[in-house]
Design a protein around this motif. Structure first.
Motif, PDB file in Angstrom:
ATOM      1  N   ILE A 145      27.886   4.170   4.383  1.00  0.00           N
ATOM      2  CA  ILE A 145      27.260   3.904   5.615  1.00  0.00           C
ATOM      3  C   ILE A 145      28.699   4.165   6.408  1.00  0.00           C
ATOM      4  CG2 ILE A 145      25.756   3.395   7.164  1.00  0.00           C
ATOM      5  CD1 ILE A 145      23.555   3.160   5.219  1.00  0.00           C
ATOM      6  N   VAL A 146      29.440   2.806   6.443  1.00  0.00           N
ATOM      7  CA  VAL A 146      30.011   2.338   6.593  1.00  0.00           C
ATOM      8  C   VAL A 146      31.301   3.201   6.438  1.00  0.00           C
ATOM      9  CG1 VAL A 146      31.798   0.225   7.435  1.00  0.00           C
ATOM     10  CG2 VAL A 146      29.567  -0.506   6.885  1.00  0.00           C
ATOM     11  N   ALA A 147      31.843   3.510   4.593  1.00  0.00           N
ATOM     12  CA  ALA A 147      33.009   4.244   5.079  1.00  0.00           C
ATOM     13  C   ALA A 147      33.620   4.865   4.942  1.00  0.00           C
ATOM     14  CB  ALA A 147      33.519   3.877   3.811  1.00  0.00           C
ATOM     15  N   ASP A 148      31.889   6.177   5.342  1.00  0.00           N
ATOM     16  CA  ASP A 148      31.795   7.393   5.126  1.00  0.00           C
ATOM     17  C   ASP A 148      31.820   8.202   6.757  1.00  0.00           C
ATOM     18  OD1 ASP A 148      32.414  10.361   4.969  1.00  0.00           O
ATOM     19  OD2 ASP A 148      30.979  10.520   3.570  1.00  0.00           O
ATOM     20  N   ASP A 149      30.121   7.076   7.154  1.00  0.00           N
ATOM     21  CA  ASP A 149      29.428   7.747   8.142  1.00  0.00           C
ATOM     22  C   ASP A 149      30.043   7.134   9.940  1.00  0.00           C
ATOM     23  OD1 ASP A 149      27.650   9.371   7.185  1.00  0.00           O
ATOM     24  OD2 ASP A 149      26.980   7.907   6.315  1.00  0.00           O
ATOM     25  N   ILE A 150      31.179   6.477   9.578  1.00  0.00           N
ATOM     26  CA  ILE A 150      31.499   5.731  11.087  1.00  0.00           C
ATOM     27  C   ILE A 150      32.834   5.718  10.407  1.00  0.00           C
ATOM     28  CG2 ILE A 150      31.295   3.223  11.665  1.00  0.00           C
ATOM     29  CD1 ILE A 150      28.968   2.369  10.200  1.00  0.00           C
ATOM     30  N   VAL A 151      33.073   4.886   9.431  1.00  0.00           N
ATOM     31  CA  VAL A 151      35.144   4.962   9.428  1.00  0.00           C
ATOM     32  C   VAL A 151      36.005   6.374   9.064  1.00  0.00           C
ATOM     33  CG1 VAL A 151      36.756   4.097   8.601  1.00  0.00           C
ATOM     34  CG2 VAL A 151      34.441   2.252   9.424  1.00  0.00           C
ATOM     35  N   GLY A 152      34.900   7.373   7.978  1.00  0.00           N
ATOM     36  CA  GLY A 152      35.536   8.245   7.964  1.00  0.00           C
ATOM     37  C   GLY A 152      36.683   8.026   6.876  1.00  0.00           C
ATOM     38  N   HIS A 153      36.683   6.656   5.761  1.00  0.00           N
ATOM     39  CA  HIS A 153      37.567   6.903   4.925  1.00  0.00           C
ATOM     40  C   HIS A 153      37.625   7.892   3.577  1.00  0.00           C
ATOM     41  CE1 HIS A 153      37.783   2.279   5.949  1.00  0.00           C
ATOM     42  NE2 HIS A 153      39.072   3.098   6.592  1.00  0.00           N
ATOM     43  N   ALA A 154      36.203   8.228   3.596  1.00  0.00           N
ATOM     44  CA  ALA A 154      35.883   9.245   2.467  1.00  0.00           C
ATOM     45  C   ALA A 154      36.523  10.659   2.859  1.00  0.00           C
ATOM     46  CB  ALA A 154      34.739   9.527   2.157  1.00  0.00           C
ATOM     47  N   VAL A 155      37.625  11.108   4.077  1.00  0.00           N
ATOM     48  CA  VAL A 155      37.934  11.561   4.619  1.00  0.00           C
ATOM     49  C   VAL A 155      38.661  12.687   3.663  1.00  0.00           C
ATOM     50  CG1 VAL A 155      38.570  12.872   6.915  1.00  0.00           C
ATOM     51  CG2 VAL A 155      37.387  11.136   7.095  1.00  0.00           C
ATOM     52  N   ARG A 156      39.510  12.621   2.841  1.00  0.00           N
ATOM     53  CA  ARG A 156      40.214  13.695   2.027  1.00  0.00           C
ATOM     54  C   ARG A 156      40.375  13.229   0.938  1.00  0.00           C
ATOM     55  NH1 ARG A 156      44.027  15.812   6.192  1.00  0.00           N
ATOM     56  NH2 ARG A 156      44.303  14.527   7.568  1.00  0.00           N
ATOM     57  N   ARG A 157      39.042  12.594   0.296  1.00  0.00           N
ATOM     58  CA  ARG A 157      39.478  12.359  -0.880  1.00  0.00           C
ATOM     59  C   ARG A 157      37.544  12.681  -1.103  1.00  0.00           C
ATOM     60  NH1 ARG A 157      39.969   6.684   0.566  1.00  0.00           N
ATOM     61  NH2 ARG A 157      38.054   5.604  -0.189  1.00  0.00           N
ATOM     62  N   ALA A 158      37.099  12.610  -2.585  1.00  0.00           N
ATOM     63  CA  ALA A 158      36.153  12.148  -3.049  1.00  0.00           C
ATOM     64  C   ALA A 158      35.371  11.673  -3.290  1.00  0.00           C
ATOM     65  CB  ALA A 158      36.313  13.665  -4.492  1.00  0.00           C
ATOM     66  N   HIS A 159      33.728  11.677  -2.133  1.00  0.00           N
ATOM     67  CA  HIS A 159      33.500  10.655  -2.179  1.00  0.00           C
ATOM     68  C   HIS A 159      32.110  10.497  -4.006  1.00  0.00           C
ATOM     69  CE1 HIS A 159      31.592   7.336  -0.188  1.00  0.00           C
ATOM     70  NE2 HIS A 159      31.157   8.182  -0.150  1.00  0.00           N
ATOM     71  N   ARG A 160      32.354   9.418  -4.301  1.00  0.00           N
ATOM     72  CA  ARG A 160      32.337   9.592  -6.017  1.00  0.00           C
ATOM     73  C   ARG A 160      31.079   8.389  -5.422  1.00  0.00           C
ATOM     74  NH1 ARG A 160      37.442  10.461  -9.611  1.00  0.00           N
ATOM     75  NH2 ARG A 160      37.451  12.669  -8.552  1.00  0.00           N
ATOM     76  N   SER A 161      30.937   7.485  -5.060  1.00  0.00           N
ATOM     77  CA  SER A 161      30.742   6.571  -4.744  1.00  0.00           C
ATOM     78  C   SER A 161      28.446   6.478  -5.113  1.00  0.00           C
ATOM     79  CB  SER A 161      30.549   5.315  -4.063  1.00  0.00           C
ATOM     80  OG  SER A 161      30.731   5.848  -3.053  1.00  0.00           O
ATOM     81  N   VAL A 162      28.366   7.536  -4.053  1.00  0.00           N
ATOM     82  CA  VAL A 162      27.544   7.921  -3.790  1.00  0.00           C
ATOM     83  C   VAL A 162      26.565   8.357  -4.628  1.00  0.00           C
ATOM     84  CG1 VAL A 162      25.692   9.409  -2.159  1.00  0.00           C
ATOM     85  CG2 VAL A 162      27.424   8.012  -0.787  1.00  0.00           C
ATOM     86  N   PRO A 163      26.697   9.161  -5.854  1.00  0.00           N
ATOM     87  CA  PRO A 163      25.659   9.579  -6.974  1.00  0.00           C
ATOM     88  C   PRO A 163      25.567   8.572  -7.390  1.00  0.00           C
ATOM     89  CG  PRO A 163      27.612  11.393  -6.128  1.00  0.00           C
ATOM     90  CD  PRO A 163      27.531  10.078  -4.703  1.00  0.00           C
ATOM     91  N   GLY A 164      26.773   7.343  -7.793  1.00  0.00           N
ATOM     92  CA  GLY A 164      26.492   6.957  -8.627  1.00  0.00           C
ATOM     93  C   GLY A 164      25.555   4.991  -8.605  1.00  0.00           C
ATOM     94  N   ILE A 165      25.900   5.400  -6.833  1.00  0.00           N
ATOM     95  CA  ILE A 165      24.381   4.467  -6.682  1.00  0.00           C
ATOM     96  C   ILE A 165      22.886   5.105  -6.181  1.00  0.00           C
ATOM     97  CG2 ILE A 165      23.687   3.441  -4.308  1.00  0.00           C
ATOM     98  CD1 ILE A 165      26.595   3.444  -3.584  1.00  0.00           C
ATOM     99  N   ARG A 166      23.319   5.905  -6.579  1.00  0.00           N
ATOM    100  CA  ARG A 166      21.432   6.960  -6.856  1.00  0.00           C
ATOM    101  C   ARG A 166      21.206   7.084  -8.223  1.00  0.00           C
ATOM    102  NH1 ARG A 166      22.289  12.519  -3.931  1.00  0.00           N
ATOM    103  NH2 ARG A 166      22.509  10.780  -1.899  1.00  0.00           N
ATOM    104  N   ALA A 167      22.235   7.115  -8.530  1.00  0.00           N
ATOM    105  CA  ALA A 167      21.696   6.858  -9.651  1.00  0.00           C
ATOM    106  C   ALA A 167      20.903   5.401 -10.510  1.00  0.00           C
ATOM    107  CB  ALA A 167      22.951   7.368 -11.355  1.00  0.00           C
ATOM    108  N   GLY A 168      22.077   4.151  -9.676  1.00  0.00           N
ATOM    109  CA  GLY A 168      21.701   3.023 -10.163  1.00  0.00           C
ATOM    110  C   GLY A 168      19.830   3.060  -8.943  1.00  0.00           C
ATOM    111  N   PHE A 169      19.503   3.630  -8.370  1.00  0.00           N
ATOM    112  CA  PHE A 169      18.923   3.187  -7.156  1.00  0.00           C
ATOM    113  C   PHE A 169      17.214   3.924  -8.523  1.00  0.00           C
ATOM    114  CE2 PHE A 169      20.670   2.732  -3.405  1.00  0.00           C
ATOM    115  CZ  PHE A 169      19.618   1.973  -2.879  1.00  0.00           C
ATOM    116  N   ALA A 170      17.405   4.963  -8.978  1.00  0.00           N
ATOM    117  CA  ALA A 170      16.854   5.753 -10.390  1.00  0.00           C
ATOM    118  C   ALA A 170      16.211   5.188 -11.473  1.00  0.00           C
ATOM    119  CB  ALA A 170      17.592   6.877 -10.347  1.00  0.00           C
ATOM    120  N   GLU A 171      17.363   4.602 -11.836  1.00  0.00           N
ATOM    121  CA  GLU A 171      17.621   3.504 -12.893  1.00  0.00           C
ATOM    122  C   GLU A 171      16.719   2.468 -12.526  1.00  0.00           C
ATOM    123  OE1 GLU A 171      20.161   0.798 -16.034  1.00  0.00           O
ATOM    124  OE2 GLU A 171      20.705   2.163 -14.357  1.00  0.00           O
ATOM    125  N   GLN A 172      16.487   1.643 -11.426  1.00  0.00           N
ATOM    126  CA  GLN A 172      15.529   0.239 -11.155  1.00  0.00           C
ATOM    127  C   GLN A 172      14.290   0.811 -10.616  1.00  0.00           C
ATOM    128  OE1 GLN A 172      16.994  -2.483 -11.092  1.00  0.00           O
ATOM    129  NE2 GLN A 172      18.944  -2.023 -11.553  1.00  0.00           N
TER     130      GLN A 172
END
Length: 384
Positions: A145-172
């Motif tokens: 939300i902050v890094a991508d949707d607001i600030v845009g730090h993930a603009v020029r590189r693959a954003h890999r954290s969201v799928p990992g967080i999603r997998a963590g949510f699914a596990e929980q």
């Protein structure tokens, strides 16, 4: 669209200028039809909504929205959860601001609002859940939300954290005990939805609901406080009814959701302009809210304009969209903004420092880089 750009602000201003000279919808250089007229926007969102592919910013899996009946059930469930929690009385604003600040009362723009709103809606998001679930919510907030949707730090590189967080949510979610009788939080909501959704699907929906609850509201809170401080609303005599037009004007001048996107499902016309199935339509909320033909001195921050808004102004005001695809954050977000804005402007002395003058635009329209300092009035009075 333009995902290689750090900020889209100059594009918004250019489209706003083009809309002022156009007589109806017009095409941008990349072919998308741009709508910045209230009647045409209403036609797209309400009158001719069946001519567009179903869409939802939050109740969807990838680009595909949930079936309409399931979206209605999810919206109804969300409202029910909010009604079960007395967020106002349970929220400690002093603690939230200290946590979001730097230790000297400074709140960094493009970050602090989502942190405070995350605390505000904590009982709704993951009520008394295991710390692992809440840690994942916080990780999603900072890395997406902050890094991508607001600030845009993930603009020029693959954003890999969201799928990992999603997998963590699914596990929980897989480890949760049997469902409770009544849904108490967003975790309950996604787990109770019918339709054979997988745990990965439910995890994705949870992420999108966190964005709906925290992202848009948090950025708008920054605008409300910043503009309130700059324009003399930072006063201990402030009353709740004074904050309502302040919030409306902040959402008009700086709409966090600066555009509404639709995809045509059939060939048809918008205000005489032919549209083919599959074409993208962009409704420029930002341009609509700043049209000189509708708003007197549109670039001025004037909450008093909401004392007696005209019919055209009411129809041109679309901070949450319109019609059946209207943002589910509409009601509870405005209530939260009015309450939090009131507390921050009444109980704290504020100063604003900007490192840049231009707003920062990515998925959301955020304040310029800089910070707002809020000092509790009792503390400030002792220093004086």
């Amino acid at each position: 669209m333009f995902l290689d750009r750090q900020s889209l602000w100059h594009h918004l201003r250019r489209w706003e200028s083009l809309a002022a000279d156009a007589h109806g919808p017009f095409r941008l250089r990349f072919g998308t039809l741009f709508v910045a007229d209230a009647e045409a926007a209403r036609d797209v969102l309400v009158d001719s909504a069946d001519k567009y592919a179903p869409q939802s910013g939050f109740f969807r899996l990838g680009p595909t929205p949930l079936p309409r009946t399931l979206r209605a059930e999810a919206s109804h469930g969300l409202l029910g959860i909010l009604a079960r929690h007395d967020l106002r009385s349970s929220f400690d604003v002093d603690s939230a601001l200290r946590e979001a600040g730097d230790g000297r009362g400074r709140l960094r723009h493009q970050r602090w609002g989502v942190q405070v709103v995350r605390r505000y809606f904590a009982p709704v998001i993951a009520h008394q859940r295991h710390s692992d679930i809440n840690s994942l919510v916080d990780a999603y907030l900072t890395s997406s939300i902050v890094a991508d949707d607001i600030v845009g730090h993930a603009v020029r590189r693959a954003h890999r954290s969201v799928p990992g967080i999603r997998a963590g949510f699914a596990e929980q979610l897989a480890r949760l005990p049997a469902q409770r009788a009544d849904a108490q939080d967003l975790v309950d909501l996604v787990m109770r939805l019918p339709g054979g959704l997988s745990l990965a699907d439910r995890a994705q929906l949870l992420q999108r609901l966190v964005l709906a609850t925290v992202g848009f509201t948090g950025v708008t809170l920054e605008w409300v406080v910043l503009l309130g401080v700059q324009h003399g609303y930072n006063d201990p005599a402030l009353r709740p009814e004074h904050v309502r037009p302040l919030v409306k004007e902040a959402l008009r001048l700086c709409p966090t959701a600066w555009r509404l996107a639709r995809v045509a499902a059939t060939d048809h016309e918008i205000a005489g302009v032919p549209v083919r199935a599959g074409e993208h339509i962009l409704i420029g909320t930002h341009a609509l809210h700043r049209a000189a033909t509708v708003w007197d001195r549109p670039l001025d921050f004037r909450p008093t304009r909401w004392e007696r808004p005209t019919r055209d102004q009411k129809r041109s005001y679309l901070p949450f969209g319109k019609g059946r695809e209207m943002c589910p954050a509409n009601g509870f977000a405005v209530q939260a903004l009015e309450h939090l804005g009131y507390l921050a402007l009444r109980d704290y002395r504020g100063t604003v420092r900007l490192r840049r003058r231009k707003p920062h635009v990515r998925t959301l329209l955020a304040p310029p880089a800089g910070w707002t300092r809020l000092t509790a009035r009792a503390q400030a009075d002792r220093r004086d």
